[in-house]
Write an enzyme that holds these catalytic residues in place. Structure first.
Site, PDB file in Angstrom:
ATOM      1  N   GLY A  12     -30.276 -57.329 -89.364  1.00  0.00           N
ATOM      2  CA  GLY A  12     -30.557 -56.828 -90.937  1.00  0.00           C
ATOM      3  C   GLY A  12     -29.391 -57.082 -91.322  1.00  0.00           C
ATOM      4  CB  THR A 126     -25.669 -51.506 -88.220  1.00  0.00           C
ATOM      5  OG1 THR A 126     -27.067 -50.607 -88.546  1.00  0.00           O
ATOM      6  CG2 THR A 126     -24.799 -50.506 -87.246  1.00  0.00           C
ATOM      7  CG  ASP A 128     -29.700 -48.181 -88.439  1.00  0.00           C
ATOM      8  OD1 ASP A 128     -30.057 -48.044 -89.581  1.00  0.00           O
ATOM      9  OD2 ASP A 128     -30.416 -48.698 -87.661  1.00  0.00           O
ATOM     10  CG  MET A 170     -34.126 -47.806 -92.890  1.00  0.00           C
ATOM     11  SD  MET A 170     -33.612 -49.657 -93.021  1.00  0.00           S
ATOM     12  CE  MET A 170     -34.970 -50.405 -93.658  1.00  0.00           C
ATOM     13  NE  ARG A 172     -35.437 -50.400 -84.030  1.00  0.00           N
ATOM     14  CZ  ARG A 172     -36.699 -50.844 -84.344  1.00  0.00           C
ATOM     15  NH1 ARG A 172     -36.767 -51.080 -85.756  1.00  0.00           N
ATOM     16  NH2 ARG A 172     -37.464 -51.015 -83.571  1.00  0.00           N
ATOM     17  NE  ARG A 270     -47.761 -36.164-105.438  1.00  0.00           N
ATOM     18  CZ  ARG A 270     -48.905 -35.296-105.306  1.00  0.00           C
ATOM     19  NH1 ARG A 270     -49.140 -34.457-104.189  1.00  0.00           N
ATOM     20  NH2 ARG A 270     -49.753 -35.163-106.490  1.00  0.00           N
ATOM     21  CG  HIS A 276     -35.997 -53.304 -96.458  1.00  0.00           C
ATOM     22  ND1 HIS A 276     -37.380 -52.921 -96.047  1.00  0.00           N
ATOM     23  CD2 HIS A 276     -35.407 -53.830 -95.395  1.00  0.00           C
ATOM     24  CE1 HIS A 276     -37.612 -53.419 -94.777  1.00  0.00           C
ATOM     25  NE2 HIS A 276     -36.425 -53.943 -94.448  1.00  0.00           N
ATOM     26  CD  GLN A 278     -32.646 -46.085 -96.438  1.00  0.00           C
ATOM     27  OE1 GLN A 278     -32.271 -45.110 -95.508  1.00  0.00           O
ATOM     28  NE2 GLN A 278     -33.941 -46.444 -96.120  1.00  0.00           N
ATOM     29  NE  ARG A 279     -31.618 -54.017 -94.147  1.00  0.00           N
ATOM     30  CZ  ARG A 279     -32.670 -54.535 -93.332  1.00  0.00           C
ATOM     31  NH1 ARG A 279     -32.901 -54.006 -92.350  1.00  0.00           N
ATOM     32  NH2 ARG A 279     -32.844 -55.892 -93.670  1.00  0.00           N
TER      33      ARG A 279
HETATM   34  O1  F6P Z   1     -30.623 -52.955 -89.862  1.00  0.00           O
HETATM   35  C1  F6P Z   1     -31.245 -51.804 -89.135  1.00  0.00           C
HETATM   36  C2  F6P Z   1     -32.218 -51.280 -89.614  1.00  0.00           C
HETATM   37  O2  F6P Z   1     -32.013 -50.856 -91.038  1.00  0.00           O
HETATM   38  C3  F6P Z   1     -33.345 -50.111 -88.965  1.00  0.00           C
HETATM   39  O3  F6P Z   1     -32.730 -49.055 -89.429  1.00  0.00           O
HETATM   40  C4  F6P Z   1     -34.541 -50.480 -89.441  1.00  0.00           C
HETATM   41  O4  F6P Z   1     -35.639 -50.026 -88.392  1.00  0.00           O
HETATM   42  C5  F6P Z   1     -34.547 -52.172 -89.284  1.00  0.00           C
HETATM   43  O5  F6P Z   1     -33.257 -52.295 -89.855  1.00  0.00           O
HETATM   44  C6  F6P Z   1     -35.555 -52.707 -90.343  1.00  0.00           C
HETATM   45  O6  F6P Z   1     -35.444 -54.000 -90.644  1.00  0.00           O
HETATM   46  P1  F6P Z   1     -36.027 -55.188 -91.065  1.00  0.00           P
HETATM   47  O7  F6P Z   1     -37.539 -54.380 -91.791  1.00  0.00           O
HETATM   48  O8  F6P Z   1     -35.393 -55.880 -92.223  1.00  0.00           O
HETATM   49  O9  F6P Z   1     -36.513 -55.871 -89.732  1.00  0.00           O
END
Ligand code: F6P
Length: 346
Positions: A12, A126, A128, A170, A172, A270, A276, A278-279
Site C-alpha cells: 500500500g 506503512t 499502520d 485503518m 489490520r 453516525r 484511503h 489516511q494514506r
Molecule cells: O497499508 C496497510 C493498509 O493501510 C491497511 O491498514 C489496510 O487494511 C490496507 O492497507 C488497505 O489497502 P488497500 O485497500 O489499498 O488494499
C-alpha cells in the site's frame, strides 16, 4: 567502481515514499553511483519497466504523497518460476543492488531474496506502524495527523447534535493509528485489534458519559478490531476476496458498531470511515525527515556492502537490523499503552 542500484516501492502506498526515493538518489550522487526506478513494486522486476532516476528527475517530489514509481502487491514467491524470473531480470538489468521500500510483504520478499544472495536493503514503510524492529515507520505520523484532524472535526458536529460518532480508521492487526489518533483527538472509546471488545461494554461506557451529563461520544475503531459475540471473536470484512498474499479486505466494523450502539442505547449514532484519505496527500515534516534519514542510511548500507539489512529507528538513532527478523512478527500495542485510553472513560 560505479554501481547501478534499483529501487522499488511495494504494498500500500504511504506518504514519505517519494522522500526516500529523493534521498537515495542524492546520497548515491555523492558516491557517484547510478539509480534506476523499478516500476510498480516487485512487478517491475518481472516486466523490467524502469524509470531513470537522477537529481533532476527527483526534483519537487519531497512533499508529494504516493510514489512516483507506482506500487503493487505482487507476490514473487507465489510461484517458483516467477521468483526465478526476478533473479534473472536483476542480472539482465545489470543491478548491483536493490533497495526495497515496503511493509511486511514487500520486505518478506526482500528477506527471501537476500537468502538467495541477492544484494538487497529494506526500508520500512506503512501507515499502520506495525513492522517490528523499528520504533516507527514513516507514513504513520501523517496518517495519525489526518485521523486526529478528522476526530477534532467530528467532535464539534457530535456535540452540536448530541450524537455518538463512530470513526473507523485503518489498522489490520495493530491499533497504532486508532490509539494514537484516538488519544490525540480525545476519543471517548478506542477499539483496537489486539484487545477484543463486547458491544455491551462499549454501550455501558457511552451510557455512563450520558449519565454524567455528556450527551455526545466519539468512538475510534480500527478496521481490524475484534468484536466478541456468542460465536467468539468476529472481524468484519469488506469483501471475501484476497490479495496475492492472502489478505482479506477489512472494513465495515464502524457501520456495524454504529448500528448496534444506536439500537442498544437509543442514542442517535453516525459513522465515518476515513479509508484511503489516511494514506493520501503530503507527508508531515516528521515523516519527510524520517523517510529522508532512512533513504540516506539505505544508500550507506549499499555503499558499505552491508546487505540483508533493514534500516530502522531505535529511539532517535537510525540503525540497521537483519531483514530476516523483520517478518517474524507484527508489532502490536501493549496493554499498558492501550490502558491510557481508559483513563479518559467515564
Ligand atoms: O497499508 C496497510 C493498509 O493501510 C491497511 O491498514 C489496510 O487494511 C490496507 O492497507 C488497505 O489497502 P488497500 O485497500 O489499498 O488494499
Amino acid at each position: 567502481m560505479k554501481k547501478r542500484i534499483g529501487i522499488l516501492t511495494g504494498g500500500g502506498d504511504c506518504p514519505g515514499l517519494n522522500a526516500v526515493i529523493r534521498a537515495v538518489v542524492w546520497r548515491a550522487a555523492q558516491y557517484n553511483d547510478n539509480f534506476i526506478g523499478l516500476k510498480n513494486g516487485w512487478a517491475g522486476l518481472l516486466t523490467c519497466e524502469t524509470m531513470a532516476l537522477n537529481r533532476n528527475s527527483v526534483a519537487g517530489i519531497l512533499y508529494r504523497g504516493g510514489t512516483i514509481l507506482g506500487t503493487s502487491r505482487t507476490n514473487i514467491f507465489k510461484d517458483p518460476q516467477v521468483a526465478k524470473k526476478v533473479t534473472e531480470n536483476i542480472k539482465k538489468l545489470g543491478l548491483d543492488a536493490i533497495i526495497a521500500v515496503g511493509g511486511e510483504d514487500t520486505l518478506g520478499a526482500a528477506a527471501r531474496l537476500s537468502q538467495r544472495k541477492v544484494p538487497v536493503v529494506g526500508v520500512p514503510k506503512t501507515i499502520d506502524n506495525d513492522l517490528p524492529c523499528t520504533d516507527f515507520t514513516f507514513g504513520f505520523d501523517t496518517a495519525i495527523s489526518i485521523a486526529t484532524e478528522a476526530i477534532d472535526r467530528l467532535h464539534t458536529t457530535a456535540e452540536s447534535h448530541n450524537r455518538v460518532l463512530v470513526v473507523e480508521v485503518m489498522g489490520r492487526h495493530a491499533g497504532w493509528i486508532a490509539s494514537y489518533a484516538g488519544l490525540a483527538g480525545g476519543a471517548d472509546i478506542i477499539l483496537v485489534p489486539e484487545y477484543p471488545f463486547t458491544i455491551e461494554e462499549v454501550c455501558e461506557a457511552i451510557r455512563r458519559r450520558h449519565d454524567a451529563g455528556k450527551f455526545f461520544s466519539i468512538v475510534c475503531v480500527a478496521e481490524g478490531a475484534q468484536m466478541m459475540t456468542k460465536k467468539g471473536k468476529e472481524v468484519i470484512l469488506a469483501s471475501r476476496s484476497k490479495d496475492a498474499f492472502g489478505h482479506v479486505r477489512l472494513g465495515g466494523i464502524g457501520a456495524v458498531l454504529a448500528e448496534k450502539i444506536e439500537s442498544a442505547t437509543g442514542y442517535e449514532t453516525r459513522v465515518t470511515v476515513l479509508g484511503h484519505i489516511q494514506r493520501g496527500g503530503s507527508p508531515t515534516a516528521h515523516d519527510r525527515v524520517l523517510a529522508t534519514r532512512y533513504g540516506i542510511e539505505a544508500m550507506d548500507c549499499v555503499n558499505d556492502g552491508d546487505f540483508g539489512k533493514m534500516v530502522a529507528l531505535n529511539g532517535t538513532a537510525i540503525v540497521r537490523v537483519p531483514l530476516k527478523n523483520v517478518t517474524k512478527k507484527i508489532k502490536t500495542i501493549n496493554r499498558d499503552f492501550y490502558e491510557l485510553a481508559k483513563v479518559f472513560q467515564y
